[in-house]
Design a protein around this motif. Structure first.
Motif, PDB file in Angstrom:
ATOM      1  N   GLN A  82       0.832  -1.208   0.000  1.00 35.35           N
ATOM      2  CA  GLN A  82       0.000   0.000   0.000  1.00 35.35           C
ATOM      3  C   GLN A  82       0.867   1.258   0.000  1.00 35.35           C
ATOM      4  O   GLN A  82       0.589   2.213  -0.720  1.00 35.35           O
ATOM      5  CB  GLN A  82      -0.936   0.023   1.209  1.00 35.35           C
ATOM      6  N   ALA A  83       1.958   1.246   0.784  1.00 35.53           N
ATOM      7  CA  ALA A  83       2.863   2.401   0.818  1.00 35.53           C
ATOM      8  C   ALA A  83       3.486   2.624  -0.558  1.00 35.53           C
ATOM      9  O   ALA A  83       3.576   3.759  -1.028  1.00 35.53           O
ATOM     10  CB  ALA A  83       3.946   2.198   1.877  1.00 35.53           C
ATOM     11  N   ASN A  85       2.241   1.708  -3.471  1.00 39.98           N
ATOM     12  CA  ASN A  85       1.194   2.202  -4.370  1.00 39.98           C
ATOM     13  C   ASN A  85       0.910   3.686  -4.119  1.00 39.98           C
ATOM     14  O   ASN A  85       0.739   4.465  -5.062  1.00 39.98           O
ATOM     15  CB  ASN A  85      -0.082   1.382  -4.223  1.00 39.98           C
ATOM     16  N   ASP A  86       0.854   4.078  -2.850  1.00 40.48           N
ATOM     17  CA  ASP A  86       0.629   5.486  -2.508  1.00 40.48           C
ATOM     18  C   ASP A  86       1.781   6.352  -3.009  1.00 40.48           C
ATOM     19  O   ASP A  86       1.571   7.464  -3.508  1.00 40.48           O
ATOM     20  CB  ASP A  86       0.477   5.664  -1.001  1.00 40.48           C
ATOM     21  N   TRP A  87       3.008   5.855  -2.871  1.00 38.39           N
ATOM     22  CA  TRP A  87       4.177   6.599  -3.359  1.00 38.39           C
ATOM     23  C   TRP A  87       4.090   6.808  -4.868  1.00 38.39           C
ATOM     24  O   TRP A  87       4.281   7.901  -5.369  1.00 38.39           O
ATOM     25  CB  TRP A  87       5.458   5.845  -2.996  1.00 38.39           C
ATOM     26  N   ALA A  89       1.527   6.773  -6.746  1.00 37.01           N
ATOM     27  CA  ALA A  89       0.387   7.622  -7.099  1.00 37.01           C
ATOM     28  C   ALA A  89       0.619   9.084  -6.707  1.00 37.01           C
ATOM     29  O   ALA A  89      -0.156   9.962  -7.099  1.00 37.01           O
ATOM     30  CB  ALA A  89      -0.877   7.097  -6.414  1.00 37.01           C
ATOM     31  N   THR A  91       0.498  10.236  -3.623  1.00 41.63           N
ATOM     32  CA  THR A  91      -0.344  10.595  -2.474  1.00 41.63           C
ATOM     33  C   THR A  91       0.360  10.198  -1.180  1.00 41.63           C
ATOM     34  O   THR A  91       1.356   9.472  -1.197  1.00 41.63           O
ATOM     35  CB  THR A  91      -1.699   9.861  -2.552  1.00 41.63           C
ATOM     36  N   ARG A  92      -0.119  10.705  -0.091  1.00 40.36           N
ATOM     37  CA  ARG A  92       0.290  10.343   1.263  1.00 40.36           C
ATOM     38  C   ARG A  92       1.667  10.847   1.680  1.00 40.36           C
ATOM     39  O   ARG A  92       1.843  11.217   2.812  1.00 40.36           O
ATOM     40  CB  ARG A  92       0.215   8.817   1.435  1.00 40.36           C
TER      41      ARG A  92
END
Length: 121
Positions: A82-83, A85-87, A89, A91-92
Protein backbone atom coordinates in the motif's frame (compact mmCIF):
# COMPACT_ATOMS: atom_id res chain seq x y z
CA UNK A 1 38.04 17.25 18.50
CA UNK A 2 37.49 14.25 20.78
CA UNK A 3 34.37 13.63 22.86
CA UNK A 4 32.73 10.79 24.81
CA UNK A 5 29.00 11.24 24.42
CA UNK A 6 26.93 9.71 27.26
CA UNK A 7 24.21 7.30 26.06
CA UNK A 8 21.30 5.36 27.55
CA UNK A 9 22.42 1.70 27.42
CA UNK A 10 18.83 0.46 26.88
CA UNK A 11 18.43 2.60 23.76
CA UNK A 12 19.25 1.49 20.23
CA UNK A 13 21.43 3.95 18.29
CA UNK A 14 22.81 4.86 14.88
CA UNK A 15 24.97 7.80 13.78
CA UNK A 16 24.79 9.57 10.40
CA UNK A 17 27.67 11.82 9.33
CA UNK A 18 26.11 14.87 7.70
CA UNK A 19 29.35 16.73 6.91
CA UNK A 20 33.05 16.43 7.60
CA UNK A 21 35.02 13.29 8.38
CA UNK A 22 34.50 11.56 11.70
CA UNK A 23 35.41 8.50 13.68
CA UNK A 24 32.60 6.97 15.66
CA UNK A 25 33.69 4.27 18.09
CA UNK A 26 36.84 3.84 15.99
CA UNK A 27 35.01 3.54 12.65
CA UNK A 28 35.79 6.23 10.05
CA UNK A 29 32.67 7.74 8.51
CA UNK A 30 32.52 10.00 5.48
CA UNK A 31 29.57 12.31 4.77
CA UNK A 32 26.40 10.34 4.08
CA UNK A 33 27.60 7.21 5.90
CA UNK A 34 25.50 5.75 8.69
CA UNK A 35 26.78 3.43 11.40
CA UNK A 36 24.37 1.21 13.34
CA UNK A 37 25.46 0.97 16.97
CA UNK A 38 22.86 -1.27 18.58
CA UNK A 39 22.18 -1.23 22.32
CA UNK A 40 24.20 -1.62 25.51
CA UNK A 41 26.51 1.40 25.19
CA UNK A 42 26.98 3.72 28.19
CA UNK A 43 28.95 6.19 26.04
CA UNK A 44 30.09 6.79 22.49
CA UNK A 45 33.65 7.85 21.55
CA UNK A 46 33.64 10.51 18.82
CA UNK A 47 36.53 12.08 16.92
CA UNK A 48 36.20 14.76 14.25
CA UNK A 49 39.05 15.07 11.75
CA UNK A 50 37.56 18.32 10.37
CA UNK A 51 34.58 20.51 11.14
CA UNK A 52 31.78 17.96 11.17
CA UNK A 53 28.07 17.52 11.77
CA UNK A 54 26.62 14.25 13.06
CA UNK A 55 23.04 13.14 13.52
CA UNK A 56 22.49 10.73 16.42
CA UNK A 57 19.37 8.58 16.08
CA UNK A 58 18.18 6.62 19.05
CA UNK A 59 15.44 5.47 21.33
CA UNK A 60 13.84 2.40 22.78
CA UNK A 61 14.15 -0.54 20.36
CA UNK A 62 10.95 -1.54 18.63
CA UNK A 63 9.49 -4.62 20.27
CA UNK A 64 7.13 -5.44 17.44
CA UNK A 65 8.21 -7.10 14.24
CA UNK A 66 8.48 -4.76 11.25
CA UNK A 67 8.81 -5.12 7.50
CA UNK A 68 11.42 -2.79 6.00
CA UNK A 69 11.71 -2.44 2.23
CA UNK A 70 13.23 0.42 0.22
CA UNK A 71 12.03 3.63 1.98
CA UNK A 72 9.02 2.03 3.62
CA UNK A 73 8.40 0.49 7.03
CA UNK A 74 5.23 -1.40 7.91
CA UNK A 75 3.93 -4.27 10.00
CA UNK A 76 2.99 -6.47 7.04
CA UNK A 77 3.85 -6.98 3.41
CA UNK A 78 0.39 -5.63 2.57
CA UNK A 79 1.22 -2.34 4.33
CA UNK A 80 4.42 -2.11 2.28
CA UNK A 81 2.48 -2.76 -0.94
CA UNK A 82 0.00 0.00 0.00
CA UNK A 83 2.86 2.40 0.82
CA UNK A 84 4.49 1.66 -2.55
CA UNK A 85 1.19 2.20 -4.37
CA UNK A 86 0.63 5.49 -2.51
CA UNK A 87 4.18 6.60 -3.36
CA UNK A 88 3.76 5.82 -7.05
CA UNK A 89 0.39 7.62 -7.10
CA UNK A 90 1.96 10.71 -5.50
CA UNK A 91 -0.34 10.59 -2.47
CA UNK A 92 0.29 10.34 1.26
CA UNK A 93 4.01 11.20 1.23
CA UNK A 94 3.95 14.77 -0.13
CA UNK A 95 6.49 16.55 -2.30
CA UNK A 96 10.05 17.71 -1.80
CA UNK A 97 9.82 21.46 -2.36
CA UNK A 98 12.72 22.93 -4.31
CA UNK A 99 13.63 19.63 -6.01
CA UNK A 100 13.59 20.07 -9.79
CA UNK A 101 13.81 16.42 -10.85
CA UNK A 102 11.16 13.82 -11.45
CA UNK A 103 9.80 11.85 -8.51
CA UNK A 104 11.92 8.77 -7.82
CA UNK A 105 10.24 5.55 -8.83
CA UNK A 106 9.93 2.85 -6.20
CA UNK A 107 11.48 -0.46 -7.27
CA UNK A 108 9.17 -3.34 -8.05
CA UNK A 109 8.37 -5.52 -5.07
CA UNK A 110 10.07 -8.91 -5.05
CA UNK A 111 8.10 -12.00 -6.08
CA UNK A 112 8.47 -13.48 -2.61
CA UNK A 113 6.55 -12.48 0.54
CA UNK A 114 8.23 -9.81 2.66
CA UNK A 115 8.85 -11.07 6.20
CA UNK A 116 8.48 -9.06 9.37
CA UNK A 117 11.59 -9.13 11.51
CA UNK A 118 12.38 -7.79 14.93
CA UNK A 119 14.05 -8.17 18.30
CA UNK A 120 12.71 -8.58 21.77
CA UNK A 121 14.26 -6.30 24.36
Amino acid sequence: AHHRLPLEPDFEYAVLTMSGHTEVDGVRLDPGAMLYLGTGRPHLPLHAHTDATLLLLGGHPFEEKLVMWWNFIGRTGEEILQARNDWEAGTRFGDVHGYDGARLRAPELPDIPLKARGRVR
